[in-house]
Design a protein around this motif. Structure first.
Motif, PDB file in Angstrom:
ATOM      1  N   UNK A 191      15.714   1.028   4.285  1.00 59.11           N
ATOM      2  CA  UNK A 191      14.475   1.630   3.863  1.00 59.11           C
ATOM      3  C   UNK A 191      13.163   1.056   4.285  1.00 59.11           C
ATOM      4  N   UNK A 192      12.224   1.843   4.445  1.00 61.61           N
ATOM      5  CA  UNK A 192      11.063   1.434   5.378  1.00 61.61           C
ATOM      6  C   UNK A 192      10.398   0.603   4.267  1.00 61.61           C
ATOM      7  N   UNK A 193       9.684  -0.338   5.168  1.00 61.98           N
ATOM      8  CA  UNK A 193       8.952  -1.359   4.340  1.00 61.98           C
ATOM      9  C   UNK A 193       7.640  -1.397   4.874  1.00 61.98           C
ATOM     10  N   UNK A 194       6.542  -1.812   4.140  1.00 61.59           N
ATOM     11  CA  UNK A 194       5.042  -1.900   4.693  1.00 61.59           C
ATOM     12  C   UNK A 194       4.971  -3.105   5.417  1.00 61.59           C
ATOM     13  N   UNK A 195       4.108  -2.946   6.493  1.00 55.82           N
ATOM     14  CA  UNK A 195       3.756  -4.027   7.583  1.00 55.82           C
ATOM     15  C   UNK A 195       3.101  -4.986   6.961  1.00 55.82           C
ATOM     16  N   UNK A 196       2.365  -4.576   6.088  1.00 61.96           N
ATOM     17  CA  UNK A 196       1.731  -5.779   5.303  1.00 61.96           C
ATOM     18  C   UNK A 196       1.038  -5.102   3.985  1.00 61.96           C
ATOM     19  N   UNK A 197       0.397  -5.987   3.201  1.00 61.22           N
ATOM     20  CA  UNK A 197       0.246  -5.490   1.711  1.00 61.22           C
ATOM     21  C   UNK A 197      -1.322  -5.333   1.761  1.00 61.22           C
ATOM     22  N   UNK A 198      -2.203  -4.271   1.264  1.00 56.74           N
ATOM     23  CA  UNK A 198      -3.430  -4.341   1.329  1.00 56.74           C
ATOM     24  C   UNK A 198      -4.069  -4.799  -0.294  1.00 56.74           C
ATOM     25  N   UNK A 199      -5.263  -4.965  -0.585  1.00 54.51           N
ATOM     26  CA  UNK A 199      -5.648  -5.163  -1.848  1.00 54.51           C
ATOM     27  C   UNK A 199      -5.669  -4.162  -2.578  1.00 54.51           C
ATOM     28  N   UNK A 200      -5.442  -4.352  -3.937  1.00 56.48           N
ATOM     29  CA  UNK A 200      -5.157  -3.108  -5.150  1.00 56.48           C
ATOM     30  C   UNK A 200      -6.604  -2.498  -5.006  1.00 56.48           C
ATOM     31  N   UNK A 201      -6.558  -1.270  -5.642  1.00 55.53           N
ATOM     32  CA  UNK A 201      -7.601  -0.530  -5.594  1.00 55.53           C
ATOM     33  C   UNK A 201      -8.795  -1.016  -6.563  1.00 55.53           C
ATOM     34  N   UNK A 202      -9.906  -0.998  -6.274  1.00 56.01           N
ATOM     35  CA  UNK A 202     -11.058  -1.696  -7.238  1.00 56.01           C
ATOM     36  C   UNK A 202     -11.170  -0.972  -8.369  1.00 56.01           C
ATOM     37  N   UNK A 203     -11.302  -1.704  -9.400  1.00 53.64           N
ATOM     38  CA  UNK A 203     -11.687  -0.951 -11.041  1.00 53.64           C
ATOM     39  C   UNK A 203     -12.540  -1.362 -11.298  1.00 53.64           C
ATOM     40  N   UNK A 204     -13.374  -0.511 -12.492  1.00 51.08           N
ATOM     41  CA  UNK A 204     -14.652  -0.659 -13.037  1.00 51.08           C
ATOM     42  C   UNK A 204     -14.427  -0.861 -14.391  1.00 51.08           C
ATOM     43  N   UNK A 205     -14.995  -1.982 -15.032  1.00 50.87           N
ATOM     44  CA  UNK A 205     -14.809  -2.113 -16.550  1.00 50.87           C
ATOM     45  C   UNK A 205     -15.632  -0.918 -17.252  1.00 50.87           C
ATOM     46  N   UNK A 206     -15.140  -0.556 -18.488  1.00 51.75           N
ATOM     47  CA  UNK A 206     -15.958   0.562 -19.232  1.00 51.75           C
ATOM     48  C   UNK A 206     -16.389  -0.059 -20.656  1.00 51.75           C
ATOM     49  N   UNK A 207     -16.938   0.790 -21.487  1.00 47.01           N
ATOM     50  CA  UNK A 207     -17.546   0.405 -22.471  1.00 47.01           C
ATOM     51  C   UNK A 207     -16.292   0.503 -23.579  1.00 47.01           C
TER      52      UNK A 207
END
Length: 228
Positions: A1-17
């Motif tokens: 099974x293919x593996x990622x060479x490395x892991x990147x930071x998770x997607x940024x998120x914005x807080x909401x009201x």
């Protein structure tokens, strides 16, 4: 099974009201010269059609943050802007349907390394390093349309250490939100998590290390940042 060479930071998120809801961010599109007075103060023709540049999604800075003064600039500028948050995919969107693709809105600050931008303009080179650098998009807490409606008018201001620098109204945008979405959707396929920073009014100017910059828009939480 293919593996990622490395892991990147998770997607940024914005807080909401909505305290238990966060928005994943995909891309940030920015509209250039969308207020006549700003176009004129920068020596440009306000009658031209809209044009766009981008910032990476991970350029986001949450409101209230203290961040290092950006590298490689002696002339950092603030640009107060309304941020449109896309919540529904679309391409070639008609103006009359454009607002149905909006999840909500936020206040934003399109930080600009003006000295780098000026040099790029002189050399007819891209603006990427003037606009899309690390921590260049200060975004306030996002509010859904269900709470604030569609913001076609409302005061937009920018203060630096409590000094008023920018003071205008969203109704003075050359290209209103629906037109911007429609035009951009002819160039790219829009998707949930795309943000559009809709341009800045006149009064852009420098920020120094140690100062705090606050962008306020009627009905929205502020976008505030302090530079150390």
């Amino acid at each position: 099974m293919a593996q990622l060479a490395f892991h990147t930071p998770s997607a940024p998120v914005l807080p909401t009201t909505q305290s238990d809801v966060y928005l994943p961010v995909r891309r940030i599109f920015c509209v250039g010269r969308n207020y006549s007075e700003h176009a004129i103060e920068m020596g440009n023709d306000p009658a031209e059609p809209p044009f766009f540049f981008t910032k990476p999604g991970d350029a986001i800075v949450r409101s209230g943050s203290e961040i290092p003064f950006p590298k490689a600039t002696q002339n950092l500028h603030h640009e107060a802007e309304l941020v449109v948050i896309i919540g529904k995919s679309g391409s070639d969107i008609a103006v009359e349907n454009a607002l149905s693709h909006v999840w909500g809105y936020a206040a934003g600050n399109d930080l600009t390394r003006r000295d780098i931008q000026s040099k790029a303009k002189e050399q007819r080179r891209p603006w990427d390093m003037a606009k899309g650098f690390d921590r260049s998009a200060v975004i306030g807490t996002a509010a859904p349309v269900s709470q604030v409606g569609h913001l076609n008018a409302g005061r937009i201001t920018c203060h630096v250490d409590n000094e008023l620098r920018q003071d205008s109204d969203l109704s003075r945008m050359i290209w209103p939100t629906a037109d911007v979405i429609s035009y951009l959707s002819r160039l790219v396929d829009l998707a949930p998590g795309d943000l559009i920073m809709t341009g800045t009014p006149a009064g852009v100017g420098p920020i120094q290390s140690g100062q705090t910059c606050d962008v306020d828009i009627d009905g929205l939480a502020p976008a505030s940042v302090t530079f150390r």
